[in-house]
Design a protein around this motif. Structure first.
Motif, PDB file in Angstrom:
ATOM      1  N   GLU A   1      43.894 -27.544  37.188  1.00  0.00           N
ATOM      2  CA  GLU A   1      43.517 -28.428  36.077  1.00  0.00           C
ATOM      3  C   GLU A   1      43.107 -29.804  36.594  1.00  0.00           C
TER       4      GLU A   1
ATOM      5  N   MET B   1      40.970 -32.264  34.079  1.00  0.00           N
ATOM      6  CA  MET B   1      41.657 -32.137  32.799  1.00  0.00           C
ATOM      7  C   MET B   1      42.906 -32.999  32.715  1.00  0.00           C
TER       8      MET B   1
ATOM      9  N   VAL C   1      47.740 -34.659  30.092  1.00  0.00           N
ATOM     10  CA  VAL C   1      46.769 -33.582  29.938  1.00  0.00           C
ATOM     11  C   VAL C   1      45.896 -33.919  28.733  1.00  0.00           C
TER      12      VAL C   1
ATOM     13  N   ALA D   1      43.766 -26.720  28.438  1.00  0.00           N
ATOM     14  CA  ALA D   1      44.554 -26.947  29.650  1.00  0.00           C
ATOM     15  C   ALA D   1      46.023 -27.140  29.292  1.00  0.00           C
TER      16      ALA D   1
END
Length: 220
Positions: free
Chosen positions: A98, A103, A178, A183
């Motif tokens: 990620e 992300m 995040v 994600a």
């Protein structure tokens, strides 16, 4: 069939919430965290403490022997630790993926701003993060989510800053924001598996009703 049964409890659950055990070429039983190893497998959905007890009392050996119809399986005493290591690695690998996909945000100041703007879907803290730093970012998170006065807060991971930093290829990663909802969903799943196994999850997996077509202990 999209559900599997735990060979130790008989409970049904989505395989994404369980742990697959696979048998190697020499008959050794090892965790298959990503459920991709060839051949048959058996599924467990218990905590580490419960697995250790089942191993010590011979219950795991019996359940595996019934599942694989093989009484000569080699079950390492370190199996509970191997499962935990595998789940932690899967979480760290997911964080790394990620991060490379942009992300995630790191750095308290950047995270604070993003939280207050309502851009953060999931807030994460290292297990060794300072309590004061956690409180400040948790408050910013609540402001951005219009949840002031609630107990909404970030998740404290069972992982320290050194492991997070190594996984993400960045220095001194203590907090993670995040910003993408998909994600966040992927990370919640990885975190939930590890927390469930460690016995510190927010909630247990929901098991379905008994299905006689998929009897307990039948390997996939």
């Amino acid at each position: 069939m999209t559900e599997r049964k735990c060979i130790l409890t008989g409970d049904r659950a989505d395989p994404d919430t369980l742990i697959r055990l696979a048998v190697g070429p020499e008959g050794q039983v090892l965790p298959d965290i990503r459920a991709k190893a060839p051949g048959r497998g058996a599924w467990i959905g218990v905590t580490r403490a419960e697995l250790e007890t089942a191993l010590a009392r011979g219950k795991l050996k019996g359940a595996l022997a019934r599942s694989f119809k093989d009484g000569a399986l080699q079950i390492p005493e370190s199996l509970p630790a191997l499962v935990e290591d595998g789940l932690r690695k899967a979480l760290l690998d997911r964080l790394g993926l990620e991060a490379r996909a942009s992300m995630l945000l790191t750095g308290s100041e950047k995270i604070d701003v993003a939280c207050r703007k309502g851009q953060v879907q999931l807030l994460l803290h290292a297990v060794d993060a300072a309590a004061d730093g956690n409180r400040k970012l948790d408050q910013a998170f609540r402001v951005g989510r219009d949840a002031e006065g609630t107990d909404l807060a970030g998740i404290t991971l069972p992982v320290d800053r050194d492991a997070l930093s190594m996984a993400m290829g960045r220095d001194n990663v203590v907090h993670i924001a995040v910003t993408d909802s998909r994600a966040a969903s992927r990370l919640r799943a990885a975190i939930g598996r590890l927390e469930s196994y460690l016995g510190c999850a927010n909630g247990a997996p929901v098991h379905g009703e008994h299905d006689s077509a998929d009897a307990p202990g039948v390997p996939d």
